[in-house]
Design a protein around this motif. Sequence first.
Motif, short mmCIF file in Angstrom:
data_model
loop_
_atom_site.label_atom_id
_atom_site.label_comp_id
_atom_site.label_asym_id
_atom_site.label_seq_id
_atom_site.Cartn_x
_atom_site.Cartn_y
_atom_site.Cartn_z
N SER A 192 0.82 -1.21 0.00
CA SER A 192 0.00 0.00 0.00
C SER A 192 0.86 1.27 0.00
CB SER A 192 -0.93 0.00 1.21
OG SER A 192 -0.17 -0.06 2.42
N THR A 193 0.19 2.40 -0.20
CA THR A 193 0.84 3.70 -0.09
C THR A 193 0.32 4.41 1.15
OG1 THR A 193 -0.85 4.78 -1.46
CG2 THR A 193 1.10 3.91 -2.59
N CYS A 194 1.24 5.07 1.86
CA CYS A 194 0.87 5.72 3.12
C CYS A 194 1.45 7.13 3.17
CB CYS A 194 1.44 4.95 4.32
SG CYS A 194 0.89 3.24 4.45
N ALA A 195 0.81 7.98 3.94
CA ALA A 195 1.35 9.31 4.23
C ALA A 195 1.27 9.52 5.74
CB ALA A 195 0.57 10.40 3.51
N VAL A 196 2.37 9.98 6.31
CA VAL A 196 2.41 10.28 7.74
C VAL A 196 2.64 11.76 7.90
CG1 VAL A 196 3.62 9.89 9.91
CG2 VAL A 196 3.26 7.97 8.33
N PHE A 197 1.71 12.43 8.59
CA PHE A 197 1.77 13.89 8.78
C PHE A 197 2.34 14.20 10.16
CE2 PHE A 197 -1.14 13.29 5.39
CZ PHE A 197 -1.25 14.48 4.68
N GLY A 198 3.51 14.81 10.19
CA GLY A 198 4.16 15.16 11.45
C GLY A 198 5.21 14.14 11.82
N LEU A 199 6.46 14.60 11.96
CA LEU A 199 7.56 13.67 12.18
C LEU A 199 8.23 13.86 13.54
CD1 LEU A 199 9.16 13.74 8.62
CD2 LEU A 199 7.61 12.03 9.59
N GLY A 200 7.39 14.00 14.57
CA GLY A 200 7.89 13.87 15.92
C GLY A 200 8.06 12.39 16.22
N ALA A 201 8.24 12.05 17.48
CA ALA A 201 8.43 10.64 17.84
C ALA A 201 7.24 9.78 17.41
CB ALA A 201 8.67 10.50 19.34
N VAL A 202 6.03 10.29 17.61
CA VAL A 202 4.84 9.53 17.24
C VAL A 202 4.78 9.32 15.73
CG1 VAL A 202 2.31 9.52 17.23
CG2 VAL A 202 3.54 10.26 19.27
N GLY A 203 5.05 10.36 14.97
CA GLY A 203 5.04 10.24 13.52
C GLY A 203 6.10 9.30 13.00
N LEU A 204 7.30 9.38 13.56
CA LEU A 204 8.37 8.47 13.14
C LEU A 204 8.01 7.02 13.47
CD1 LEU A 204 11.49 10.56 14.23
CD2 LEU A 204 10.67 10.19 11.89
N VAL A 221 5.39 13.74 5.71
CA VAL A 221 4.95 15.12 5.49
C VAL A 221 5.28 15.97 6.71
CG1 VAL A 221 3.01 16.62 4.92
CG2 VAL A 221 3.06 14.25 4.06
N ASP A 222 6.09 16.99 6.53
CA ASP A 222 6.46 17.85 7.65
C ASP A 222 6.98 19.17 7.10
OD1 ASP A 222 8.05 18.95 10.05
OD2 ASP A 222 7.20 17.12 10.89
N GLU A 226 14.60 19.21 7.91
CA GLU A 226 15.69 18.53 8.62
C GLU A 226 15.27 17.16 9.14
OE1 GLU A 226 17.12 21.06 11.70
OE2 GLU A 226 17.64 22.71 10.35
N LYS A 227 13.98 16.91 9.17
CA LYS A 227 13.49 15.64 9.74
C LYS A 227 13.49 14.49 8.74
CE LYS A 227 10.69 17.63 13.42
NZ LYS A 227 9.37 17.63 14.09
N PHE A 228 13.71 14.76 7.48
CA PHE A 228 13.57 13.70 6.49
C PHE A 228 14.62 12.62 6.64
CE2 PHE A 228 13.82 12.16 1.90
CZ PHE A 228 12.84 11.21 2.11
N LYS A 361 10.08 22.22 22.49
CA LYS A 361 9.32 23.35 21.98
C LYS A 361 9.82 23.79 20.62
CE LYS A 361 8.03 25.92 26.18
NZ LYS A 361 8.34 27.17 26.90
N HIS A 362 11.14 23.74 20.43
CA HIS A 362 11.75 24.25 19.22
C HIS A 362 12.17 23.15 18.25
CE1 HIS A 362 12.27 27.56 22.21
NE2 HIS A 362 11.81 28.25 21.18
N SER A 363 11.59 21.94 18.44
CA SER A 363 11.83 20.81 17.53
C SER A 363 13.32 20.51 17.37
CB SER A 363 11.20 21.08 16.15
OG SER A 363 9.82 21.26 16.28
N LYS A 364 14.05 20.57 18.48
CA LYS A 364 15.49 20.30 18.42
C LYS A 364 15.83 18.88 18.83
CE LYS A 364 16.60 24.47 17.15
NZ LYS A 364 17.09 24.70 15.78
N TRP A 365 14.80 18.08 19.04
CA TRP A 365 15.06 16.67 19.33
C TRP A 365 13.92 15.85 18.81
CZ3 TRP A 365 14.64 15.30 25.26
CH2 TRP A 365 13.40 15.67 25.73
#
Length: 365
Positions: A192-204, A221-222, A226-228, A361-365
């Motif tokens: 299948s094909t999937c899209a994941v919106f938001g690449l924090g820990a949950v998205g990853l 999708v983000d 830098e998260k790719f 807060k600043h998406s540095k991790w």
Amino acid sequence: MATAGKVIKCKAAVSWEPNKPLVIEEIEVAPPQVNEVRIKIVAAAVCRSDLYQLLEAMPKDDFPTILGHEAAGIVESVGPGVTEFQPGDKVIPVFLSQCRECRFCKSPKTNQCEKSWFNVQHDGSESRFTCKGKKLLPFIGTSTFSEYTVVNQIAVAKIDPAAPLDKVCLLGCGICTGYGAAVNTAKVEPGSTCAVFGLGAVGLAAVMGCKAAGAKKIIAVDINPEKFEKAKVFGATDFVNPKDHDKPISQVLAEMTNGGVDYSLECTGNVGVMRSALESCIQAWGVSVIVGWTELHDVATRPVQLVKGRTWKGSHFGGFKSKDGVSEMVKAYLDKKVKVDEFITHNMTLDQINDAIELMKHSKW
């Protein structure tokens, strides 16, 4: 242990009021009462949901409190009526309980529990925490930003003694939530094909779940490019930054996938993104899962988006029966079937918790 039956003095990060830094205080933790377990917390993670409560959503009446719900530790002592645990057991507290007795727990259709913290009225009397003579309110039954905490036994998962607690603490929320949303809730199919919106820990973790389920194309999708590279580690095949396009992201994805993805997973808690994720699915059979948490806004779409065949659903803790699911995921980690170490970017002390919050807060991790 020598501390059994006694009040323990220890450090905790106390939230005295909303929108203010946490304060490292010496607190007193009372012995566990009936059906309770007192746990020495060895490692805890900061989850976006902690920040959501601290900065956005939690009523003033719920302060002062000890936040934290993603942790692992060792049982220090148990209260009367506890037979499942004994001192020395490695455990993970879970914010979603599993009593194994209610109609929800007995049903294979849900992972909800009638006795869960979210479903029971609380007046503060069940708090085992005191600081400067004042009761500290427990947070969703876990309160893991403390060196010791007290949790009801229906909200504690016993785990393999071989598990490294500084790693598997992440299975107490984020990884199970994202991974399970793909595997258990969306039920992603091979090819299948999937899209994941938001690449924090949950998205990853959702990306990892899509890959484990056999998806052939996983679009991350983000708005942070830098998260790719990190998303690639977990199985993403493509990356889309909505800011790079002058058309709706749903249209971009439709053009990439001949009409839309088979599955989309929203992992941001943003209601606008929830709508975009739904409308990015192929209209005839697409399944979109809301994973991100918010109680502040309504979500909306046009009825035709569903009438044509899409399914819109939600996922709480990835659909895992909590005590069983966490134990299974720990075993999967030990068997090298799921990644955990790769989610960890910083190791910090309890004294540095406000620094950790700023990094998040600043998406540095």
